[in-house]
Write a protein that holds these residues in place. Structure first.
Motif, PDB file in Angstrom:
ATOM      1  N   THR A 107      -3.390   3.486   1.778  1.00  0.00           N
ATOM      2  CA  THR A 107      -4.350   3.235   0.710  1.00  0.00           C
ATOM      3  C   THR A 107      -3.713   2.393  -0.395  1.00  0.00           C
ATOM      4  O   THR A 107      -2.489   2.305  -0.497  1.00  0.00           O
ATOM      5  CB  THR A 107      -4.862   4.536   0.064  1.00  0.00           C
ATOM      6  N   THR A 108      -4.575   1.812  -1.225  1.00  0.00           N
ATOM      7  CA  THR A 108      -4.099   1.217  -2.469  1.00  0.00           C
ATOM      8  C   THR A 108      -4.038   2.321  -3.520  1.00  0.00           C
ATOM      9  O   THR A 108      -4.493   3.459  -3.296  1.00  0.00           O
ATOM     10  CB  THR A 108      -5.053   0.118  -2.954  1.00  0.00           C
ATOM     11  N   MET A 148       0.853  -1.179   0.000  1.00  0.00           N
ATOM     12  CA  MET A 148       0.000   0.000   0.000  1.00  0.00           C
ATOM     13  C   MET A 148       0.892   1.233   0.000  1.00  0.00           C
ATOM     14  O   MET A 148       2.123   1.109  -0.057  1.00  0.00           O
ATOM     15  CB  MET A 148      -0.930  -0.011   1.224  1.00  0.00           C
TER      16      MET A 148
END
Length: 222
Positions: free
Chosen positions: A74-75, A58
């Protein structure tokens, strides 16, 4: 339009446990957004949090030192448009506490995600919770709040955070080896649909942290 996302809230116990197990747990859950409590907040905090994100595949969306160890990962599906760190008023004799805020966008929707880790002291927690909720009210976008409240749902802390929000669900998360206390929570704007709430327990979670992770699947309006 709407967007479906998965948010996971996880107290990672200050990197004290098995990092390989932690990576396996997160990989299995496959969150779009991971809200971390007890991320790095002191010496080399940027490198440590970046290494955590890399291990979990991530990226760091926000948080760290200035949010007192609260972290948003987050991705690449999620664009982080803006971040903000908040510190709650210091109470003498207690640890400084705070929160991270990240304004995010995915195809079809925008939203704000925020994370915090509140005090263990029952006399201090509700005030911190109210301060956190007050900061959320400054956003017009739908808000998703996730954190370690160090209190169970009957405690006033939960009511202070949940004021005007929906509690995504409740279930014991601590200790991971035999969860008895529901001290971690996810709260969402009433415009957001909660399609699934789960507290995840597995052989890997026993080694990854002293908390169990919460995963929520959400439908966010445009």
């Amino acid at each position: 339009m709407t967007a479906r996302i998965r948010v996971v809230s996880y107290n990672i116990h200050s990197f004290k446990d098995d990092p390989h197990a932690l990576a396996a747990v997160v990989a299995d859950l496959a969150p779009d957004v991971l809200v971390v409590q007890e991320g790095a907040r002191r010496f080399r905090w940027r490198q440590k949090n970046a290494a955590l994100a890399d291990r979990l595949r991530m990226v760091v969306g926000g948080g760290g030192l200035w949010s007192l160890g609260n972290l948003v990962l987050t991705t690449l599906r999620v664009r982080v448009l803006e971040t903000r760190d908040v510190r709650f008023p210091l109470v003498p004799g207690h640890h400084m506490r705070g929160a991270v805020f990240a304004t995010c966008a995915v195809p079809g929707a925008q939203f704000v995600v925020t994370g915090s880790h509140l005090s263990t002291d029952a006399a201090v927690r509700p005030t911190q919770a109210a301060a956190w909720r007050a900061e959320m009210r400054g956003y017009e976008l739908p808000v998703i709040a996730a954190g370690d409240l160090n209190a169970e749902p009957a405690d006033p802390t939960w009511a202070a955070v949940a004021d005007g929000l929906r509690i995504a669900g409740t279930a014991p998360t601590h200790p991971a080896s035999g969860p008895r206390r529901a001290i971690d929570g996810v709260f969402v704007d009433k415009r957001i649909e909660v399609s699934r709430f789960q507290v995840v327990s597995s052989e890997a979670t026993l080694r990854a942290s002293d908390h169990l992770p919460i995963a929520v699947d959400l439908v966010i309006p445009d």
